[in-house]
Motif scaffolding. Structure first.
Motif, PDB file in Angstrom:
ATOM      1  N   GLY A  53       0.841  -1.189   0.000  1.00 35.30           N
ATOM      2  CA  GLY A  53       0.000   0.000   0.000  1.00 35.30           C
ATOM      3  C   GLY A  53       0.872   1.232   0.000  1.00 35.30           C
ATOM      4  N   THR A  54       0.416   2.268   0.706  1.00 37.56           N
ATOM      5  CA  THR A  54       1.108   3.542   0.740  1.00 37.56           C
ATOM      6  C   THR A  54       1.146   4.066   2.170  1.00 37.56           C
ATOM      7  N   LEU A  55       2.302   4.599   2.566  1.00 35.81           N
ATOM      8  CA  LEU A  55       2.454   5.267   3.841  1.00 35.81           C
ATOM      9  C   LEU A  55       2.705   6.737   3.572  1.00 35.81           C
ATOM     10  N   LEU A  56       2.035   7.601   4.293  1.00 35.18           N
ATOM     11  CA  LEU A  56       2.183   9.048   4.120  1.00 35.18           C
ATOM     12  C   LEU A  56       2.657   9.637   5.435  1.00 35.18           C
ATOM     13  N   CYS A  57       3.682  10.483   5.371  1.00 34.80           N
ATOM     14  CA  CYS A  57       4.155  11.199   6.545  1.00 34.80           C
ATOM     15  C   CYS A  57       4.581  12.599   6.120  1.00 34.80           C
ATOM     16  N   ASP A  58       3.894  13.607   6.662  1.00 34.51           N
ATOM     17  CA  ASP A  58       4.179  15.014   6.340  1.00 34.51           C
ATOM     18  C   ASP A  58       4.345  15.251   4.837  1.00 34.51           C
ATOM     19  N   ASN A  59       3.339  14.853   4.068  1.00 36.77           N
ATOM     20  CA  ASN A  59       3.259  15.060   2.625  1.00 36.77           C
ATOM     21  C   ASN A  59       4.275  14.278   1.800  1.00 36.77           C
ATOM     22  N   GLU A  60       5.009  13.362   2.422  1.00 35.81           N
ATOM     23  CA  GLU A  60       5.892  12.468   1.673  1.00 35.81           C
ATOM     24  C   GLU A  60       5.252  11.096   1.611  1.00 35.81           C
ATOM     25  N   SER A  61       5.099  10.580   0.396  1.00 37.98           N
ATOM     26  CA  SER A  61       4.482   9.281   0.183  1.00 37.98           C
ATOM     27  C   SER A  61       5.571   8.219   0.028  1.00 37.98           C
ATOM     28  N   HIS A  62       5.346   7.062   0.678  1.00 44.30           N
ATOM     29  CA  HIS A  62       6.296   5.958   0.637  1.00 44.30           C
ATOM     30  C   HIS A  62       5.556   4.679   0.261  1.00 44.30           C
ATOM     31  N   GLU A  63       6.153   3.900  -0.618  1.00 44.89           N
ATOM     32  CA  GLU A  63       5.567   2.605  -0.951  1.00 44.89           C
ATOM     33  C   GLU A  63       5.648   1.704   0.279  1.00 44.89           C
ATOM     34  N   ALA A  64       4.536   1.048   0.591  1.00 38.06           N
ATOM     35  CA  ALA A  64       4.499   0.123   1.724  1.00 38.06           C
ATOM     36  C   ALA A  64       4.566  -1.297   1.195  1.00 38.06           C
ATOM     37  N   ARG A  65       5.598  -2.021   1.601  1.00 36.68           N
ATOM     38  CA  ARG A  65       5.756  -3.429   1.254  1.00 36.68           C
ATOM     39  C   ARG A  65       6.516  -4.083   2.395  1.00 36.68           C
ATOM     40  N   ALA A  66       6.435  -5.377   2.508  1.00 36.60           N
ATOM     41  CA  ALA A  66       7.067  -6.101   3.614  1.00 36.60           C
ATOM     42  C   ALA A  66       8.537  -5.709   3.739  1.00 36.60           C
ATOM     43  N   GLY A  67       8.928  -5.344   4.955  1.00 40.56           N
ATOM     44  CA  GLY A  67      10.302  -4.978   5.240  1.00 40.56           C
ATOM     45  C   GLY A  67      10.569  -3.493   5.309  1.00 40.56           C
ATOM     46  N   CYS A  68       9.679  -2.662   4.784  1.00 39.94           N
ATOM     47  CA  CYS A  68       9.936  -1.220   4.855  1.00 39.94           C
ATOM     48  C   CYS A  68       9.501  -0.674   6.209  1.00 39.94           C
ATOM     49  N   THR A  69      10.141   0.418   6.601  1.00 38.70           N
ATOM     50  CA  THR A  69       9.853   1.045   7.884  1.00 38.70           C
ATOM     51  C   THR A  69       9.619   2.533   7.690  1.00 38.70           C
ATOM     52  N   LEU A  70       8.922   3.132   8.643  1.00 45.28           N
ATOM     53  CA  LEU A  70       8.676   4.568   8.602  1.00 45.28           C
ATOM     54  C   LEU A  70       8.679   5.090  10.031  1.00 45.28           C
ATOM     55  N   LEU A  71       9.513   6.093  10.292  1.00 44.34           N
ATOM     56  CA  LEU A  71       9.529   6.780  11.578  1.00 44.34           C
ATOM     57  C   LEU A  71       8.608   7.988  11.485  1.00 44.34           C
ATOM     58  N   ILE A  72       7.687   8.099  12.410  1.00 43.81           N
ATOM     59  CA  ILE A  72       6.715   9.194  12.417  1.00 43.81           C
ATOM     60  C   ILE A  72       6.975  10.032  13.661  1.00 43.81           C
ATOM     61  N   PRO A  73       7.556  11.211  13.495  1.00 42.87           N
ATOM     62  CA  PRO A  73       7.843  12.053  14.659  1.00 42.87           C
ATOM     63  C   PRO A  73       6.556  12.564  15.309  1.00 42.87           C
ATOM     64  N   CYS A  74       6.648  12.875  16.568  1.00 40.65           N
ATOM     65  CA  CYS A  74       5.527  13.472  17.278  1.00 40.65           C
ATOM     66  C   CYS A  74       5.081  14.732  16.530  1.00 40.65           C
ATOM     67  N   GLY A  75       3.785  14.853  16.274  1.00 44.05           N
ATOM     68  CA  GLY A  75       3.227  16.017  15.587  1.00 44.05           C
ATOM     69  C   GLY A  75       3.139  15.894  14.073  1.00 44.05           C
ATOM     70  N   ALA A  76       3.710  14.859  13.485  1.00 43.51           N
ATOM     71  CA  ALA A  76       3.706  14.701  12.024  1.00 43.51           C
ATOM     72  C   ALA A  76       2.351  14.174  11.546  1.00 43.51           C
ATOM     73  N   LEU A  77       1.853  14.739  10.455  1.00 43.28           N
ATOM     74  CA  LEU A  77       0.646  14.209   9.826  1.00 43.28           C
ATOM     75  C   LEU A  77       0.996  12.891   9.157  1.00 43.28           C
ATOM     76  N   HIS A  78       0.151  11.863   9.353  1.00 41.58           N
ATOM     77  CA  HIS A  78       0.459  10.557   8.763  1.00 41.58           C
ATOM     78  C   HIS A  78      -0.810   9.771   8.476  1.00 41.58           C
ATOM     79  N   ARG A  79      -0.646   8.777   7.588  1.00 40.95           N
ATOM     80  CA  ARG A  79      -1.753   7.904   7.188  1.00 40.95           C
ATOM     81  C   ARG A  79      -1.167   6.671   6.522  1.00 40.95           C
ATOM     82  N   ALA A  80      -1.834   5.544   6.690  1.00 39.85           N
ATOM     83  CA  ALA A  80      -1.476   4.314   5.982  1.00 39.85           C
ATOM     84  C   ALA A  80      -2.680   3.875   5.165  1.00 39.85           C
ATOM     85  N   SER A  81      -2.432   3.438   3.931  1.00 41.87           N
ATOM     86  CA  SER A  81      -3.476   2.973   3.022  1.00 41.87           C
ATOM     87  C   SER A  81      -3.083   1.624   2.454  1.00 41.87           C
TER      88      SER A  81
END
Length: 123
Positions: A53-81
């Motif tokens: 799927g897709t991971l979004l953090c502070d207007n940056e989109s990242h491809e979500a697939r097994a093995g990927c990681t995302l650090l979400i700082p306190c206060g950051a806008l985020h969403r997973a799809s």
């Protein structure tokens, strides 16, 4: 035994907790997504363990697939799809306050945004 908590987008289950941390497993059903949100008292670290799927953090989109990681700082806008299959994420929350009321929904597909209110964890 763990308690699976159903949500309109899928489910989550707590895996463990301790002083200043909480670990959960999330399943975002195919074609669904969580709220666009932010937290004021915690950061999160997502590890995708299955699906895509897709991971979004502070207007940056990242491809979500097994093995990927995302650090979400306190206060950051985020969403997973999720894409066309369920997206499985292990989430590690870190902070002084890890309660369900530390969420600010900016946008939500399930009409759960209300000005000045907060909702469920990763709701």
């Amino acid at each position: 035994m763990t308690n699976v908590v159903e949500r309109p987008w899928g489910w989550f289950e707590p895996l463990g907790s301790g002083e200043g941390y909480l670990v959960k497993r999330l399943c975002i059903r195919a074609g669904q997504r969580i709220s666009l949100q932010r937290h004021h008292h915690r950061s999160e670290h997502w590890v995708v363990v299955g699906g895509h799927g897709t991971l979004l953090c502070d207007n940056e989109s990242h491809e979500a697939r097994a093995g990927c990681t995302l650090l979400i700082p306190c206060g950051a806008l985020h969403r997973a799809s999720a894409g066309d299959q369920d997206l499985l994420i292990v989430e590690v929350q870190r902070g002084a306050r890890l309660s369900e009321d530390d969420i600010e929904r900016i946008a939500d597909d399930y009409q759960r945004v209300a000005e000045g209110t907060s909702g469920e964890v990763l709701g």
